[in-house]
Structures are given as C-alpha cells and as structure tokens.
Design a protein around this motif. Structure first.
Motif, PDB file in Angstrom:
ATOM      1  N   SER A 150       0.822  -1.215   0.000  1.00 34.88           N
ATOM      2  CA  SER A 150       0.000   0.000   0.000  1.00 34.88           C
ATOM      3  C   SER A 150       0.855   1.263   0.000  1.00 34.88           C
ATOM      4  O   SER A 150       0.425   2.306  -0.469  1.00 34.88           O
ATOM      5  CB  SER A 150      -0.938   0.008   1.208  1.00 34.88           C
ATOM      6  N   GLY A 151       2.065   1.161   0.547  1.00 33.82           N
ATOM      7  CA  GLY A 151       2.958   2.315   0.584  1.00 33.82           C
ATOM      8  C   GLY A 151       2.684   3.264   1.736  1.00 33.82           C
ATOM      9  O   GLY A 151       3.340   4.290   1.870  1.00 33.82           O
ATOM     10  N   ASP A 152       1.706   2.951   2.583  1.00 38.43           N
ATOM     11  CA  ASP A 152       1.341   3.827   3.698  1.00 38.43           C
ATOM     12  C   ASP A 152       1.936   3.380   5.022  1.00 38.43           C
ATOM     13  O   ASP A 152       1.554   3.879   6.069  1.00 38.43           O
ATOM     14  CB  ASP A 152      -0.192   3.876   3.839  1.00 38.43           C
ATOM     15  N   VAL A 153       2.869   2.458   4.981  1.00 34.86           N
ATOM     16  CA  VAL A 153       3.437   1.883   6.202  1.00 34.86           C
ATOM     17  C   VAL A 153       4.752   2.583   6.534  1.00 34.86           C
ATOM     18  O   VAL A 153       5.642   2.664   5.691  1.00 34.86           O
ATOM     19  CB  VAL A 153       3.668   0.361   6.022  1.00 34.86           C
ATOM     20  N   PRO A 154       4.880   3.117   7.769  1.00 35.23           N
ATOM     21  CA  PRO A 154       6.148   3.733   8.178  1.00 35.23           C
ATOM     22  C   PRO A 154       7.292   2.706   8.151  1.00 35.23           C
ATOM     23  O   PRO A 154       7.052   1.504   8.296  1.00 35.23           O
ATOM     24  CB  PRO A 154       5.888   4.200   9.610  1.00 35.23           C
ATOM     25  N   LEU A 155       8.497   3.192   7.989  1.00 38.21           N
ATOM     26  CA  LEU A 155       9.662   2.314   7.834  1.00 38.21           C
ATOM     27  C   LEU A 155       9.814   1.315   8.982  1.00 38.21           C
ATOM     28  O   LEU A 155      10.038   0.130   8.746  1.00 38.21           O
ATOM     29  CB  LEU A 155      10.940   3.147   7.695  1.00 38.21           C
ATOM     30  N   ALA A 187       9.204  -4.458  10.672  1.00 35.32           N
ATOM     31  CA  ALA A 187       8.564  -5.454  11.540  1.00 35.32           C
ATOM     32  C   ALA A 187       7.681  -6.389  10.717  1.00 35.32           C
ATOM     33  O   ALA A 187       7.669  -7.604  10.940  1.00 35.32           O
ATOM     34  CB  ALA A 187       7.744  -4.757  12.625  1.00 35.32           C
ATOM     35  N   LYS A 188       6.955  -5.832   9.761  1.00 35.34           N
ATOM     36  CA  LYS A 188       6.100  -6.652   8.897  1.00 35.34           C
ATOM     37  C   LYS A 188       6.950  -7.583   8.032  1.00 35.34           C
ATOM     38  O   LYS A 188       6.577  -8.721   7.794  1.00 35.34           O
ATOM     39  CB  LYS A 188       5.215  -5.774   8.021  1.00 35.34           C
ATOM     40  N   PHE A 189       8.095  -7.090   7.561  1.00 38.75           N
ATOM     41  CA  PHE A 189       8.990  -7.916   6.758  1.00 38.75           C
ATOM     42  C   PHE A 189       9.489  -9.108   7.576  1.00 38.75           C
ATOM     43  O   PHE A 189       9.508 -10.244   7.096  1.00 38.75           O
ATOM     44  CB  PHE A 189      10.160  -7.080   6.243  1.00 38.75           C
ATOM     45  N   GLU A 190       9.887  -8.853   8.820  1.00 39.42           N
ATOM     46  CA  GLU A 190      10.361  -9.927   9.697  1.00 39.42           C
ATOM     47  C   GLU A 190       9.251 -10.941   9.962  1.00 39.42           C
ATOM     48  O   GLU A 190       9.476 -12.153   9.913  1.00 39.42           O
ATOM     49  CB  GLU A 190      10.878  -9.351  11.015  1.00 39.42           C
ATOM     50  N   GLU A 191       8.038 -10.455  10.243  1.00 40.51           N
ATOM     51  CA  GLU A 191       6.908 -11.350  10.480  1.00 40.51           C
ATOM     52  C   GLU A 191       6.605 -12.156   9.220  1.00 40.51           C
ATOM     53  O   GLU A 191       6.333 -13.354   9.284  1.00 40.51           O
ATOM     54  CB  GLU A 191       5.674 -10.541  10.902  1.00 40.51           C
TER      55      GLU A 191
END
Length: 82
Positions: A28-33, A38-42
């Motif tokens: 979505s591009g609306d996620v802070p770095l 954290a999402k990448f790790e999950e």
C-alpha cells in the motif's frame, strides 16, 4: 508466547492468509519504515511456516505413494547386525 511459538501452531492456510495480508499492507505504501521492517520480519517467519507445512505435506504424499506402490521401505538401522 512469542511470535515464533504462535506461528508454529498455525495451519498452512492461516499462515498464508496472514502472509498475504502483510504483503498487501506493505504494498500500500502507507506503512512507516519501522513498521515495514517489523512486517517484513513477520512475513519471513510466516514464509518459513508455509514452507515447512508444504515440505511436510510433500513427504507425506511420497510416503503414501510408496505404500500404494508396495514399495514400503523400513528405516535404515546402522546398528543392525553388530
């Protein structure tokens, strides 16, 4: 209970659904770095769960095929005959 323990109990379908949700939110591009990391790790943990479930299913299918073909092999025991 940590994330790895929770993920280890997920079914393939549940892990895949969570992974798809994470990918959609990341795209979505609306996620802070910081949240993106954290999402990448999950996502990586969930991917490992999915791969593990698929590998287990593949091994079970191979066992069933061998049983069906009458080629059931006993586990090798290196200590036999000693």
């Amino acid at each position: 209970m940590d994330a790895d323990t929770k993920n280890a109990k997920l079914t393939f379908e549940a892990a895949l659904a969570k992974l798809e949700s994470i990918v959609e939110s990341m795209e979505s591009g609306d996620v802070p770095l910081a949240e993106l990391l954290a999402k990448f790790e999950e996502g990586n943990r969930l991917l490992k769960v999915c791969e593990s479930r698929l590998k287990d299913a593949e091994m079970k299918i191979e066992q069933l095929k061998k049983q069906q073909d009458g080629a059931v092999l006993a586990p090798f025991n290196a200590e036999r005959g000693s």
